[in-house]
Each structure stands twice: as structure tokens, then as C-alpha cells.
Design a protein around this motif. Structure first.
Motif, short mmCIF file in Angstrom:
data_model
loop_
_atom_site.label_atom_id
_atom_site.label_comp_id
_atom_site.label_asym_id
_atom_site.label_seq_id
_atom_site.Cartn_x
_atom_site.Cartn_y
_atom_site.Cartn_z
N LEU A 113 0.83 -1.20 0.00
CA LEU A 113 0.00 0.00 0.00
C LEU A 113 0.86 1.25 0.00
O LEU A 113 1.98 1.25 0.49
N HIS A 114 0.28 2.34 -0.52
CA HIS A 114 0.95 3.62 -0.44
C HIS A 114 0.79 4.19 0.96
O HIS A 114 -0.06 3.75 1.73
N GLU A 115 1.57 5.20 1.27
CA GLU A 115 1.59 5.77 2.62
C GLU A 115 0.20 6.18 3.11
O GLU A 115 -0.14 6.00 4.27
N ASP A 116 -0.59 6.78 2.21
CA ASP A 116 -1.88 7.30 2.65
C ASP A 116 -2.96 6.23 2.69
O ASP A 116 -4.11 6.50 2.99
N GLU A 117 -2.61 5.00 2.36
CA GLU A 117 -3.63 3.94 2.33
C GLU A 117 -3.52 3.02 3.53
O GLU A 117 -4.38 2.18 3.76
N VAL A 118 -2.46 3.18 4.28
CA VAL A 118 -2.19 2.25 5.39
C VAL A 118 -3.23 2.41 6.50
O VAL A 118 -3.48 3.52 6.91
#
Lengths: 118, 477
Positions: A113-118
Motif C-alpha cells: 500500500l501507499h503511505e496514505d492507504e495504510v
């Protein structure tokens, strides 16, 4: 088997397959393994997945488990091909809710996942 | 039936668990809460290569020996003694009904002499073989491909030999071989001839032992969540299992070192079936669809302990510390964006692993993994990870240095995965997220392994300081 696990996403499964390159791997036929897996598989997801990779032989509805035990192995052979031999080499998996693309490169889906999806 | 089981004299802790796992695999019926019955020859230390094991049939014994890595041979014992007179008595009193079928005139046979802890010249061996005139061999001798193989094994009262405590009395065994290990696998699979290797690739012998502990066999699905170069899955695939692997490092799992040097090529090299799937994912945030459970028959892995390789998980170092908030990558950079990862402590890693296994293993499925242990001379009891779904069935230590060792843990899923267990795991996951730094410090085995020796202590102890570790080498061999 996989889903989109971005935080807060409800409708995560099944991921839609966008195929760019599909290859055929040859895998030894093993009825016992297939019978074991049959019960674990979301049938519709498998059928849709196989179709988007160009394989349309699978029946719309999951056959009765009795068929697995019968002498006629034609269904198991189809199931075997769809489950194990169809291999998405290049393309992507798309989340049904967010449209987030999970790229598949050299046969390996990148599920990080990307940082903002965690 | 009791069989004499002779082991290779190495990886002592791994020998019995391997036989036990294989006995189960080949259909030996073992009641719950019980294990195989073992017996030691008289005066022998637990680490001796000679053990007796009770199995229900010769077929099982043969199968175990053939598949195992550490069993040198399984034998039907015809006689034993402390000297050759005693051996003769013993062989003579062994029932003819068990002996004569293997001595018939139409068959071929060979007698081999094996020694442990001593060497014997060819003449001595010949003398001993010729002394068996009291056994009515009627068949022909065939040294290359005999129907029946007989073994004479001699072990002297040696001093401190082989790293074992001295043996009180000489012991001689004579028996018929029912099976032996195929160690030819090892040179074929040894790492130095493997195309694609990483710094923590699992040694072939150990990988096979792990696959045996996991009871990998045809029709089973085996998963390795820290697949790396695939060295553990290769061994499971060799035993016929379907494999699947995941790793967080995309360079290792996808790119390798080129089109013919990657995880796939390691399987191709040996003509083994390719893994069903290889995924790049984070075990801390696994992407399985909800409701998916009980799909793997075994999970085998060597988690990153943080000594030679460190674990990583999603979320950058700064995000996990809380110094920056999660940021959004602009749309045009998203496709090639490499998400940042942060350190993954061993405690959290093992927690995630146990939770994954509890959910994804079938009942009676096996979780086999290495767990690092600091070798504390003060002799504190080591606490291994626990989980309500699992029963620990085997613990095998491999000593890596004077500071630490790794322990192969084999766990069997005995309780189904329930909603409460899922909830407890979720709470623990949040706790790990919140106190990321604290766990990172607590679980840091790297610093203990590499910390310099406390020099003040050595100085004061130097007069009495001789050898802190006992001479007995046991597990080192």
C-alpha cells in the motif's frame, strides 16, 4: 483470493483483472489438490477472472461437489487450467470500490500500500 | 515393532522430530497427546546416533528412512551385545521365523561393517564378517545390488570422542536394513550450485528438514510469507507440494538478477513445478479477502530476526514514529512510486505470523519456523511464542554462535480460528502500531548478538577464567 485492503474500503473483493499478457504455465494435474481447493474458492470470482484472461470454458455456476468425485475428469481439467495454469504475466488487478490499480509485473502482483492507504 | 534407527551424527536436536513428523506423514497412528516411543541402547547417552523406535510396520520404517535427511538407516535388529560371544547368543536366540525368509538360497545379500568413533581396517572387517558362520546364509553374495543388506555396527568404549560423553561399555549391533536416507538430494540441491541466492538463503539440508517437519507432500499447499529467493519452497516442491510465496522486497521476489536468475528459475533449475503464485505484500497488512481461511496445509518460513536481515513493514520510518503524518503521493507519480517501509520488530513479526497461520492453516496444518534465541549462560528458561490455536510439537536448536542460536519450532493447529481470536489479534496489531518504537527497542536481538564483550568482566575473572562453556559439544556437531 486477494482483496484490496486499503483502510476503510468495504467492497474489497473480487479484484477485477485487466490482462495485458497472459501466459500458460504447465502444471501437473493433481485431483486431490483441486478437490481440496474447490471448497475454498469463490466460484464467481474465479470464473470472471478466468474470462478476463481469455478462458471462457468454466460454467457460470459452481457444479455440485458430486461432480468432483465422478469418473469424468473434464470439469477438473478445466478447473485445473483456470486455477493453476493461467498466469497473469503483465496487467493489473483493480479494486471494485476505489478503482486503485494493483500492478502485476513479471507475474508478481505488487500488493504493497501507499503511505496514505495504510 | 522396534527398529534400530541409526542417525547421521549431526543436527542432533533435529533427528527425532524429523522421524516423528515423517511417521505421522506415512500413516503411523499416534494417539493424541502421545508421541512415538523411543528407547536408548544400554549405557548410551541421549545424543548417541543409535536409537530404538517403535513403529507399527516395516513399510512405515522404510518410508521414513527413504524420505528422511538425518536417518542413516533403519534396521530390524537381529542381535546385540557387548562382545562377539554375546552377539552370537543374541542372534541365535532371535526367532528363525524372522530370519530364515531373508536367508533363502534364491536371494542375494551383503554384509557391511559400520563403526562409530573408531576405524577398522579392511582385514578386521573381513574377519568379523567371516565370523558369522553361525547364521545359515544360503543366498549368494552380491556387493552391488543385493536383495538383503545386513549391517554390523560396532561402537567401542571410547574416551571423549565425537563430542559425546564417554560410553561406558562397548556395544555391537547386527541387523537387516529396511531403509536408508537419500542424501543424494543434498549435493543436487546445495546452495553453491543454485543460480539465484540471497544473503539468507536457507541451506539445502535445513530446508529439507523444514519441509519434512511441515509434512510437505503431493497435493498439499505450502506457503512461505518470507519467501526471499525461494530456498525453503524449493525443498517443499521437491517433495511434491504446491507452493506459494510472498515477500515485501520487490527486487528479490520480482526482479532477481535477470530473466534467468530469479525465484522462478530456482524451481526451473531442478525441474520442479513453479510456485502457484508469488506475491509482493506486507505481512503486517495482508491483503487476503475477508472470509478466506484454512487454505494452506503448512506454512514454513525463516522470519527476519534482525540479525542478518531486518524485517520491513508498510509505513515509513517517520510515519511510524509519528513525526510526519501520512502523505499523499501526487497522481502522476503514483504508478512508479515505491512506498516507504519501516523496521518490523521480531515480536510483531512473529505475532503476525502466528495470526496468519491460525487463520490460514487447515486444522492439523503445521507452522514451521525459526526463532532466534540468545544463549544466556545464566540458564533462564526460553519462552517461545504461543497461540491459543497451536500446540508446540517440536523444538530443535541449531547453535549459530556463542551468543545466539536459532530454534526450529513446529506447531500444529489444534483449535479452529474463532472471532474472539481474530479480535484479540486486531487489538494487538493496534497496540503494536501505537507503541512502534518501544517494541522496536525491546525486540532488538541484533545489538545483543553484536555487542562488544564487557572487558571489565574478563579482567576480574581472568584467574578463574578457563573455559566458560563445558567441553561437551553435543549440539555443535
Amino acid at each position: 483470493m486477494l482483496s484490496c485492503n486499503i483502510k476503510g474500503v468495504v467492497n474489497k473483493f473480487p479484484l477485477r483483472i485487466v490482462a495485458e499478457k497472459v501466459i500458460n504455465k504447465e502444471v501437473d494435474f493433481n485431483p486431490d489438490f483441486l478437490k481440496h481447493m474447490f471448497g475454498k474458492i469463490e466460484w464467481k470470482a474465479l470464473v470472471d477472472g478466468a474470462r478476463s484472461m481469455g478462458y471462457t470454458e468454466l460454467p457460470d455456476h459452481a457444479p455440485d461437489t458430486k461432480l468432483l468425485e465422478s469418473d469424468d475428469e473434464s470439469f477438473l481439467i478445466q478447473f485445473h487450467h483456470a486455477l493453476l495454469e493461467l498466469h497473469l504475466e503483465e496487467g493489473s488487478l483493480v479494486c471494485p470500490e476505489t478503482g486503485r490499480k494493483i500492478s502485476v509485473n513479471k507475474g508478481i502482483p505488487n500488493l504493497l500500500l501507499h503511505e496514505d492507504e495504510v | 515393532m522396534w527398529f534400530l534407527c541409526v542417525f547421521y551424527h549431526r543436527l542432533l536436536d533435529f533427528r527425532k522430530p524429523e522421524v516423528e513428523a515423517l511417521a505421522e506423514l506415512f500413516g503411523e497412528e499416534i494417539a493424541e497427546n502421545e508421541s512415538l516411543q523411543w528407547r536408548l541402547p544400554q549405557h548410551h547417552h541421549n545424543d548417541t546416533p543409535f536409537h530404538f523406535v517403535q513403529l507399527s510396520s516395516e513399510e512405515i520404517a522404510t518410508n521414513i528412512a527413504k524420505r528422511s535427511i538425518l536417518v542413516k538407516g533403519m534396521y530390524e535388529l537381529w542381535g546385540e551385545g557387548t562382545c562377539y560371544e554375546e552377539l552370537e547368543e543374541s542372534i541365535k536366540s532371535y526367532p528363525d521365523s524372522r530370519k530364515l525368509p531373508f536367508l533363502t538360497s534364491g536371494s542375494t545379500f551383503r554384509i557391511s561393517v559400520e563403526t562409530f568413533g573408531k576405524a577398522m581396517t579392511f582385514e578386521e572387517q573381513n574377519d568379523r564378517i567371516r565370523s558369522f558362520t553361525y547364521i545359515p546364509f544360503e543366498g549368494k553374495v552380491d556387493l552391488k545390488n543385493p536383495d538383503h543388506n545386513f549391517f554390523l555396527m560396532e561402537m567401542d568404549e571410547s574416551e571423549e570422542n565425537n563430542g559425546l560423553p564417554p560410553i561406558v561399555q562397548r556395544r555391537i549391533f547386527f541387523g537387516r536394513e529396511v531403509g536408508f536416507a537419500d542424501r543424494k538430494l543434498l549435493p543436487t540441491f546445495q546452495l553453491k550450485s543454485r543460480t539465484y541466492l540471497g544473503p539468507t538463503a536457507m541451506d539445502a539440508e535445513m530446508a529439507f528438514l523444514m519441509a519434512n517437519q511441515a509434512k510437505a507432500t503431493s497435493g498439499k499447499l505450502v506457503y512461505d510469507p518470507f519467501v526471499g529467493t525461494g530456498s525453503i519452497l524449493v525443498s517443499a516442491a521437491r517433495f511434491g507440494a504446491m507452493t506459494m510465496g510472498a515477500d515485501i522486497d520487490i527486487r528479490v521476489v520480482r526482479d532477481g538478477r535477470g530473466p534467468d536468475c530469479n525465484v522462478w528459475s530456482n524451481f526451473k533449475q531442478y525441474g520442479l513445478p513453479m510456485p502457484v503464485a508469488l506475491l509482493r505484500m506486507d505481512n503486517n497488512l495482508p491483503p487476503w479477502r475477508s472470509g478466506l481461511k484454512e487454505i494452506f496445509d503448512a506454512i514454513i518460513c525463516d522470519p527476519p530476526y534482525g540479525v542478518r536481515a531486518c524485517g520491513r513493514k508498510s509505513g515509513g520510518r517517520k510515519i511510524l514514529r509519528g513525526t510526519v503524518d501520512p502523505y499523499t503521493v501526487p497522481d502522476d507519480k503514483r504508478t512508479d512510486h515505491i512506498p516507504s517501509t519501516g523496521a518490523y520488530s521480531l515480536v510483531e513479526c512473529v505475532h503476525d505470523l502466528l495470526h496468519l497461520a491460525a487463520r490460514m492453516l487447515v486444522m492439523k496444518g503445521r507452522l514451521v519456523f525459526f526463532f532466534p534465541v540468545l544463549r544466556d549462560d545464566n540458564g533462564g528458561e526460553v519462552k517461545f511464542p504461543e497461540h491459543p490455536c497451536f500446540k508446540l510439537v517440536a523444538v530443535s536448536e541449531q547453535i549459530l554462535s556463542s551468543r545466539y542460536s536459532r530454534v526450529l519450532l513446529t506447531m500444529v493447529k489444534v483449535e479452529p480460528y474463532s472471532d474472539e481470536i481474530e479480535e484479540a489479534a486486531r487489538l494487538m496489531h493496534l497496540e503494536f502500531r501505537k507503541n512502534h518504537l518501544k517494541w522496536l527497542e525491546d525486540g532488538n536481538i541484533h545489538s545483543s548478538v553484536f555487542k562488544p564483550i564487557d572487558s571489565s568482566q574478563i579482567h576480574t575473572d581472568s584467574k578463574t577464567f578457563k573455559d566458560p562453556k563445558p567441553k561437551y559439544r553435543g549440539k555443535y556437531v
